[in-house]
Design a protein around this motif. Structure first.
Motif, mmCIF file in Angstrom:
data_model
loop_
_atom_site.group_PDB
_atom_site.id
_atom_site.type_symbol
_atom_site.label_atom_id
_atom_site.label_comp_id
_atom_site.label_asym_id
_atom_site.label_seq_id
_atom_site.Cartn_x
_atom_site.Cartn_y
_atom_site.Cartn_z
ATOM 1 N N TYR A 58 0.809 -1.214 0.000
ATOM 2 C CA TYR A 58 0.000 0.000 0.000
ATOM 3 C C TYR A 58 0.846 1.269 0.000
ATOM 4 O O TYR A 58 0.376 2.327 -0.371
ATOM 5 C CB TYR A 58 -0.973 -0.002 1.172
ATOM 6 C CG TYR A 58 -2.004 -1.099 1.050
ATOM 7 C CD1 TYR A 58 -3.118 -0.928 0.228
ATOM 8 C CD2 TYR A 58 -1.848 -2.313 1.701
ATOM 9 C CE1 TYR A 58 -4.049 -1.937 0.078
ATOM 10 C CE2 TYR A 58 -2.776 -3.328 1.558
ATOM 11 C CZ TYR A 58 -3.877 -3.134 0.745
ATOM 12 O OH TYR A 58 -4.795 -4.136 0.583
ATOM 13 N N TRP A 59 2.106 1.172 0.474
ATOM 14 C CA TRP A 59 2.984 2.345 0.440
ATOM 15 C C TRP A 59 4.204 2.043 -0.409
ATOM 16 O O TRP A 59 5.254 1.703 0.092
ATOM 17 C CB TRP A 59 3.386 2.764 1.862
ATOM 18 C CG TRP A 59 2.187 3.078 2.694
ATOM 19 C CD1 TRP A 59 1.696 2.341 3.728
ATOM 20 C CD2 TRP A 59 1.309 4.197 2.543
ATOM 21 N NE1 TRP A 59 0.565 2.922 4.228
ATOM 22 C CE2 TRP A 59 0.300 4.062 3.526
ATOM 23 C CE3 TRP A 59 1.262 5.280 1.668
ATOM 24 C CZ2 TRP A 59 -0.737 4.993 3.661
ATOM 25 C CZ3 TRP A 59 0.232 6.200 1.804
ATOM 26 C CH2 TRP A 59 -0.745 6.048 2.779
ATOM 27 N N PRO A 60 4.058 2.136 -1.718
ATOM 28 C CA PRO A 60 5.134 1.731 -2.620
ATOM 29 C C PRO A 60 6.263 2.764 -2.674
ATOM 30 O O PRO A 60 6.104 3.886 -2.208
ATOM 31 C CB PRO A 60 4.429 1.673 -3.968
ATOM 32 C CG PRO A 60 3.345 2.690 -3.850
ATOM 33 C CD PRO A 60 2.900 2.672 -2.430
ATOM 34 N N THR A 61 7.399 2.339 -3.234
ATOM 35 C CA THR A 61 8.459 3.300 -3.521
ATOM 36 C C THR A 61 8.056 4.094 -4.747
ATOM 37 O O THR A 61 7.509 3.534 -5.699
ATOM 38 C CB THR A 61 9.786 2.583 -3.846
ATOM 39 O OG1 THR A 61 9.516 1.191 -3.966
ATOM 40 C CG2 THR A 61 10.825 2.837 -2.796
ATOM 41 N N PHE A 62 8.357 5.392 -4.707
ATOM 42 C CA PHE A 62 8.026 6.239 -5.847
ATOM 43 C C PHE A 62 8.987 5.941 -6.997
ATOM 44 O O PHE A 62 10.190 5.782 -6.783
ATOM 45 C CB PHE A 62 8.127 7.701 -5.431
ATOM 46 C CG PHE A 62 7.875 8.654 -6.555
ATOM 47 C CD1 PHE A 62 6.590 8.965 -6.945
ATOM 48 C CD2 PHE A 62 8.937 9.231 -7.239
ATOM 49 C CE1 PHE A 62 6.358 9.843 -7.984
ATOM 50 C CE2 PHE A 62 8.712 10.102 -8.290
ATOM 51 C CZ PHE A 62 7.426 10.410 -8.660
#
Lengths: 313, 280
Positions: free
Chosen positions: B51-55
């Motif tokens: 849900y919180w991926p690397t940009f």
């Protein structure tokens, strides 16, 4: 209805024109033909792209067409079609998916419109609710495929909420696959109905509402007993247009389910595509097209004509 | 009195609860899809969703460098604008004829034009495919233009007709007594007066043209004539199959201009969507 095509207001100016015999005769004929000439290019264009294919499909449907030459087979394609459980299945799937999806959209859009149209931020709500509609359907199809099937985000969220124990096995369940198609359609197209319903509610006479309010009716009673009946023609047009697009649904089936499992989500459009362009059985697919065309004409002449006529008056 | 006030507050709370919930339903998937477009491919399909991926701008570089995105864009723009232009040239005179003259068969012609909107693309897909193949137009932007124009002609005609019906007849009368011909009146009086209608019709035709999928899939068999809508379906490759981050980015690329244009015609939207049947 008058026979001669007299443009509005022309009666007064016509006698003032020079009365030269030949000139007037030619211009009179021209004036009778003029409205037809104006509308002709559009009609010819549409005939080329609808009548020609209709005739082509009809002729092709009496032939077996596989790559090479056409061989005449009479009504064989139709006989096979009417005995084909996949064809009937496709009709049924189109109906089931379309009916459920349309009913859900209509109820949600009405509820949202009822709550939004008197709200001071109605313009803001409209913009937010519009967003799903403005994505390409093929993109929305991929969004749903990813969320439900490939990345299993939906399953994951439901597990975290403690609603289910393990990942949903959507691809092996006909009804779950249908549900994904329905949800995708509801998500993307409820705004279509919402926009139209809000406009209809805002456009109605406020005095009628106020009179009912003064009689002690609640907002919901006003909506149910006064606004809704007045909106009937609008609802009919909006639902008719939506129904047309749902029954021709293709991109979502093509991208999300490919008609599976066990042909449980194959719509009529996908059936024609599969028999024609996957199995190159063009004569057979044309027979299905002709049957669809006949159904379309029947529905157009009854439901659609009535819907648009009542909306205009 | 007090009870009346609380029920009113309750109903307002309920209202914002309902509207707010649907707003989340609309926006959360969109935000999540945007996050898909801005993450590396390895973080899309994982055993547990991230849900919180690397940009990452991987997808952005990929669509321009590995795929002929510029050409897809050019194809889409050419096919769409070309088709809308064809529609306007055909629809404005037709709508004028249907709105302003009385003649035999007029209502049937109007309904015939409307009824072409109901043709399922699948019905005409096969004949159109054969037609374009024999004309050598398969896999060209011209074919797409012709088809998009046909799909939208009914809608454009009906919307413009509806706006023409609203113009007071006195406006034309004045010009007619000055001796102007019907065509000049159409061009110099009517068309300027219904500019909002023409813009609305064009925008809605544009949206439907961008969305078109089945015909484009059949007509465009190589990247030669791919549009954005169909290019999406071909973003596959490698062991992971579908390249979702590229798809998501292209989806937003197509969404933004549409969204901006629709904001401009907001007031006319409901009328346009119902082909003029509902006045917003």
């Amino acid at each position: 209805m008058t026979e001669s095509p007299v443009p509005a207001g022309a009666e007064r100016s016509a006698p003032a024109r020079p009365a030269q015999g030949r000139y007037r005769r030619r211009s009179r004929r021209l004036r009778v033909l003029f409205p037809y000439l104006l509308v002709a290019p559009a009609v010819i264009y549409l005939l080329l792209i609808t009548l020609y294919p209709g005739i082509f499909a009809l002729v092709q449907s009496f032939h077996a067409v596989k790559f090479g030459p056409w061989t005449y087979v009479g009504l064989a394609n139709y006989e096979r079609l009417l005995a084909d459980p996949q064809f009937w299945g496709a009709l049924w799937n189109t109906f089931v998916i379309g009916a459920i999806s349309l009913a859900l959209q209509c109820v949600i859009a009405l509820a949202l419109a009822y709550h939004a149209y008197r709200d001071p931020w109605v313009r803001g709500w409209r913009i937010i609710f519009l967003v799903p509609m403005l994505f390409m359907p093929s993109a929305v199809a991929f969004l749903f495929k990813l969320a439900f099937l490939d990345a299993r985000v939906v399953s994951d969220i439901l597990i975290r909420l403690g609603l289910i124990e393990q990942n949903l096995s959507i691809q092996s369940s006909v009804w779950m696959s249908r549900a994904v198609l329905i949800l995708a359609d509801v998500w993307q197209w409820t705004p279509f109905l919402f926009i139209i319903f809000v406009a209809a509610l805002q456009g109605q006479d406020e005095e009628i509402e106020e009179a009912a309010r003064l009689d002690g009716a609640s907002w919901f009673q006003v909506f149910w007993n006064v606004s809704l009946p007045l909106m009937r023609p609008v609802i009919a047009v909006a639902l008719t247009l939506r129904a047309i697009d749902i029954t021709t649904m293709f991109a979502n089936v093509f991208i999300i389910t490919k008609g599976g499992p066990a042909f449980g989500t194959e719509t009529i459009s996908y059936f024609v595509y599969r028999t024609g362009f996957k199995f190159f059985n063009f004569g057979y697919a044309s027979a299905a097209s002709v049957v669809m065309l006949v159904l379309t004409i029947v529905i157009a002449q009854t439901v659609v004509k009535r819907a648009f006529r009542s909306a205009r008056s | 009195m007090a009870s009346l006030r609380t029920t009113r507050r309750d109903s307002r709370l309920l209202r914002y609860l309902i509207l707010g919930t649907w707003a989340l339903v609309c926006l959360v998937p969109v935000a999540w899809f945007l996050s898909i477009g801005l993450r590396p491919r390895v973080e899309i399909i994982t055993p547990r969703p991230i849900y919180w991926p690397t940009f990452s701008l991987d997808a952005w570089h990929m669509i321009w460098e590995d795929w002929p995105m510029a050409r897809y864009l050019r194809n889409s723009v050419a096919a769409i604008f070309g088709s809308v232009l064809i529609d306007l040239v055909l629809a404005i005179p037709a709508a004028y004829s249907l709105a302003r003259y009385q003649y035999r068969g007029r209502d049937d012609i109007a309904f015939y034009i409307l009824s072409t909107r109901m043709m399922a693309p699948a019905i005409v897909a096969i004949p159109i495919f054969f037609l374009f193949r024999s004309l050598g137009l398969l896999d060209t932007v011209w074919a797409l233009m012709i088809v998009y124009a046909a799909i939208n002609l009914s809608l454009v005609t009906w919307i413009i007709r509806s706006y023409m019906l609203d113009i007071p007849k006195e406006l034309e009368d004045a010009a007619r007594t000055d001796g102007a011909s019907d065509l000049r009146i159409l061009w110099e009086v009517i068309v300027p007066a219904i500019r909002p209608g023409i813009i609305t019709a064009s925008v809605i035709a544009m949206i439907f043209a961008i969305n078109e999928f089945l015909f484009t899939l059949l007509i465009a068999s190589t990247p030669n004539a791919y549009t954005m809508s169909v290019a999406l379906a071909n973003f596959t490759g490698g062991s992971d199959g579908v390249i979702y981050n590229a798809i998501a980015l292209v989806a937003f690329l197509a969404f933004l201009p549409v969204f901006l244009v629709v904001l401009l015609i907001q007031r006319h939207l409901s009328r346009g969507l119902t082909m003029g049947a509902v006045k917003g």
